[in-house]
Design a protein around this motif. Structure first.
Motif, short mmCIF file in Angstrom:
data_model
loop_
_atom_site.label_atom_id
_atom_site.label_comp_id
_atom_site.label_asym_id
_atom_site.label_seq_id
_atom_site.Cartn_x
_atom_site.Cartn_y
_atom_site.Cartn_z
N SER A 99 3.47 4.66 -26.95
CA SER A 99 2.04 4.66 -27.25
C SER A 99 1.26 5.36 -26.15
CB SER A 99 1.53 3.22 -27.42
OG SER A 99 2.10 2.61 -28.55
N PHE A 100 1.64 5.09 -24.90
CA PHE A 100 0.94 5.71 -23.77
C PHE A 100 1.16 7.22 -23.77
CE2 PHE A 100 1.13 7.18 -19.31
CZ PHE A 100 -0.19 6.96 -18.96
N ARG A 101 2.39 7.66 -24.01
CA ARG A 101 2.67 9.10 -24.04
C ARG A 101 1.88 9.79 -25.15
NH1 ARG A 101 7.91 7.45 -22.36
NH2 ARG A 101 8.61 7.23 -24.51
N LEU A 102 1.85 9.18 -26.34
CA LEU A 102 1.08 9.76 -27.44
C LEU A 102 -0.41 9.77 -27.13
CD1 LEU A 102 2.88 8.20 -30.55
CD2 LEU A 102 2.96 10.58 -29.79
N TYR A 103 -0.89 8.72 -26.50
CA TYR A 103 -2.30 8.62 -26.13
C TYR A 103 -2.68 9.74 -25.16
CZ TYR A 103 -6.37 6.70 -23.64
OH TYR A 103 -7.60 6.53 -23.05
N ARG A 104 -1.87 9.95 -24.13
CA ARG A 104 -2.17 11.00 -23.15
C ARG A 104 -2.07 12.39 -23.79
NH1 ARG A 104 -0.53 11.44 -17.18
NH2 ARG A 104 -2.62 12.37 -17.17
N ARG A 105 -1.08 12.57 -24.69
CA ARG A 105 -0.95 13.86 -25.36
C ARG A 105 -2.17 14.14 -26.23
NH1 ARG A 105 4.26 14.11 -28.84
NH2 ARG A 105 5.11 13.65 -26.77
N PHE A 106 -2.64 13.11 -26.93
CA PHE A 106 -3.83 13.28 -27.77
C PHE A 106 -5.05 13.58 -26.92
CE2 PHE A 106 -7.66 11.28 -29.53
CZ PHE A 106 -7.84 12.05 -30.66
N ARG A 107 -5.21 12.86 -25.80
CA ARG A 107 -6.35 13.09 -24.93
C ARG A 107 -6.34 14.51 -24.35
NH1 ARG A 107 -10.65 9.69 -24.61
NH2 ARG A 107 -10.84 10.14 -22.37
N ALA A 108 -5.15 15.00 -24.01
CA ALA A 108 -5.04 16.37 -23.49
C ALA A 108 -5.40 17.39 -24.56
CB ALA A 108 -3.63 16.61 -22.96
N HIS A 109 -4.92 17.15 -25.80
CA HIS A 109 -5.26 18.04 -26.92
C HIS A 109 -6.76 18.04 -27.17
CE1 HIS A 109 -5.30 19.88 -30.88
NE2 HIS A 109 -5.89 18.80 -31.36
N CYS B 254 -9.01 25.48 -32.03
CA CYS B 254 -7.60 25.09 -32.16
C CYS B 254 -6.68 26.30 -32.00
CB CYS B 254 -7.35 24.41 -33.51
SG CYS B 254 -8.04 22.75 -33.63
N GLU B 255 -7.17 27.47 -32.39
CA GLU B 255 -6.38 28.69 -32.25
C GLU B 255 -6.42 29.26 -30.83
OE1 GLU B 255 -7.12 30.22 -36.88
OE2 GLU B 255 -8.17 31.17 -35.19
N GLY B 256 -7.27 28.67 -29.96
CA GLY B 256 -7.32 29.11 -28.57
C GLY B 256 -8.49 30.01 -28.24
N THR B 257 -9.41 30.22 -29.19
CA THR B 257 -10.57 31.07 -28.94
C THR B 257 -11.71 30.24 -28.37
OG1 THR B 257 -10.00 32.60 -30.71
CG2 THR B 257 -12.30 32.56 -30.00
N ALA B 258 -12.28 30.70 -27.27
CA ALA B 258 -13.42 30.01 -26.68
C ALA B 258 -14.71 30.52 -27.28
CB ALA B 258 -13.44 30.23 -25.16
N ALA C 275 -9.15 17.37 -25.05
CA ALA C 275 -9.82 18.06 -23.95
C ALA C 275 -9.70 19.57 -24.10
CB ALA C 275 -9.24 17.61 -22.61
N ARG C 276 -8.51 20.05 -24.52
CA ARG C 276 -8.32 21.50 -24.68
C ARG C 276 -9.21 22.06 -25.78
NH1 ARG C 276 -2.85 20.15 -23.88
NH2 ARG C 276 -2.53 20.13 -26.15
N LYS D 116 -13.18 24.35 -25.38
CA LYS D 116 -13.37 25.74 -25.79
C LYS D 116 -14.83 26.07 -26.09
CE LYS D 116 -9.12 27.32 -25.70
NZ LYS D 116 -8.44 26.16 -25.12
N LEU D 117 -15.70 25.07 -26.13
CA LEU D 117 -17.12 25.34 -26.32
C LEU D 117 -17.75 25.49 -24.93
CD1 LEU D 117 -19.48 25.70 -28.25
CD2 LEU D 117 -19.81 23.21 -28.24
N LEU D 118 -18.16 26.70 -24.60
CA LEU D 118 -18.59 27.04 -23.23
C LEU D 118 -20.09 27.29 -23.15
CD1 LEU D 118 -15.86 29.73 -22.37
CD2 LEU D 118 -15.64 27.23 -22.39
#
Length: 370
Positions: free
Chosen positions: A84-94, A45-49, A96-97, A101-103
């Protein structure tokens, strides 16, 4: 490709690759079986892979544990379908990000040097092409590559063909057979002998047209992966002499008695090339098909637009806008065939988009020049 760097006894580096467009990780730490899910989730969540060096199946368990933590913040239905669609896509993008981070590190021969790791080399060659040295990818992406190999090997049964279609990695699979059934049962224009299938994907609709007796079919797609997939499938089915695959332009040269187009159904910006089968920014492919149709039809020919009304039910496009676009292209509506979806998400009441999905109707619009 960009390069990631990390310390593992000494400074190391590898090329970074992400089919889903995940950004280059700026900080990478080594993780193994001692890594706790709570710590992994916080770092991600902090951006560290986290470059995984432990057991392969433990990495999958860690990924599931991180996903459960993300799921606690999943949105419910909002005030309007569009919200609902905008929140759904925002959640899906979060999601995925964070999970991205697990590589894992693919070695020079596309192997995975982890304990109990499966042989992923063939799947990676099919998805990425020949290896060009070690490359770091998200575990989520690698799991998608492995799954795609299984889809490609086993295929998807298509009732309208009484055969299997074999999707390649990055090509939208025809798992929703209802739209294929529409093309299989719509009445063909009189005397049809040539057809175009625009945005062919796996080639499933081109194969259906060939099975119905259309003697010449040109299937186009902007994606080189899709064109290779379509050719593989039509050749498997014995239609190599009937179907020609072309691209990357939407329309091929010449005219046809029938032009079929099943554009992505959601007029929203795709996050990556992997989204192109679902999202069509601004309805660009839809309008390209409509605007070019009148000039590509033989006299008495038809254009078949296969389109779900899910975008309308989500408030992303209105029926009036679609009808206006058809009229502005100099076309008339001959008929419309409708069908309802049969996929499992229609029955998933926990889906924030359930109301729209449950009411969805997919239509084949028969269009002609007045």
């Amino acid at each position: 490709m960009s390069t990631i760097r990390w310390i593992e006894a000494q400074a190391r580096s590898a090329r970074w690759h992400s089919e889903s467009g995940l950004p280059l990780p700026r900080r990478v730490v080594v993780a193994d079986d001692r890594m706790r899910a709570a710590v992994a989730y916080r770092l991600a969540c902090e951006g560290t892979a986290l470059l995984w060096r432990g057991d392969y199946y433990n990495a999958r368990q860690l990924l599931r544990a991180m996903d459960r933590r993300i799921g606690r913040a999943a949105p419910g239905a909002a005030g309007t379908p569009a919200e609902s669609f905008r929140l759904y896509r925002r959640f899906r993008a979060h999601r995925a990000r964070v999970l991205g981070k697990l590589l894992v590190l693919l070695e020079e021969d596309h192997t995975l040097a982890l304990r109990r790791a499966p042989d992923v080399s063939r799947a990676c060659v099919e998805a990425y092409g020949p290896s060009d040295g070690p490359v770091a990818v998200a575990l989520t992406e690698l799991l998608g590559v492995i799954s795609a190999r299984e889809w490609r090997e086993n295929g998807v049964h298509v009732p309208a063909l009484n055969a299997r279609i074999h999707p390649h990695y990055g090509v939208f699979a025809p798992t929703r057979s209802e739209y294929v059934d529409l093309v299989a049962r719509a009445p063909l224009p009189p005397g049809v002998c040539a057809a175009f299938d625009l945005g062919t994907g796996t080639g499933v609709l081109a194969a259906v047209l060939a099975r119905r007796g259309v003697r010449q079919v040109v299937a186009t797609d902007v994606s080189a992966r899709a064109r290779a997939c379509a050719w593989d499938n039509v050749r498997r089915l014995g239609f190599g002499g009937t179907v020609r695959v072309a691209g990357p332009d939407l329309y091929p040269e010449g005219r046809a008695h029938l032009v079929v187009c099943n554009p992505p159904w959601i007029p929203a910006r795709p996050a990556s090339d992997l989204d192109l089968g679902v999202y069509d920014a601004g309805g660009g492919m839809l309008h390209g098909f409509l605007d070019g149709l009148a000039g590509r039809l033989e006299p008495g020919g038809e254009g078949w637009l296969v389109l779900s009304d899910l975008a309308e039910r989500l408030g992303l496009r209105t029926r009036a806008e679609l009808l206006t676009a058809i009229e502005a292209a100099g076309l008339r509506i001959v008929d419309r065939l409708d069908t309802r979806p049969r996929h499992a998400r229609v029955r998933d009441r926990h889906d924030p988009l359930h109301a729209a999905r449950a009411a969805e109707v997919t239509s084949l619009w028969r269009l002609a020049v007045p």
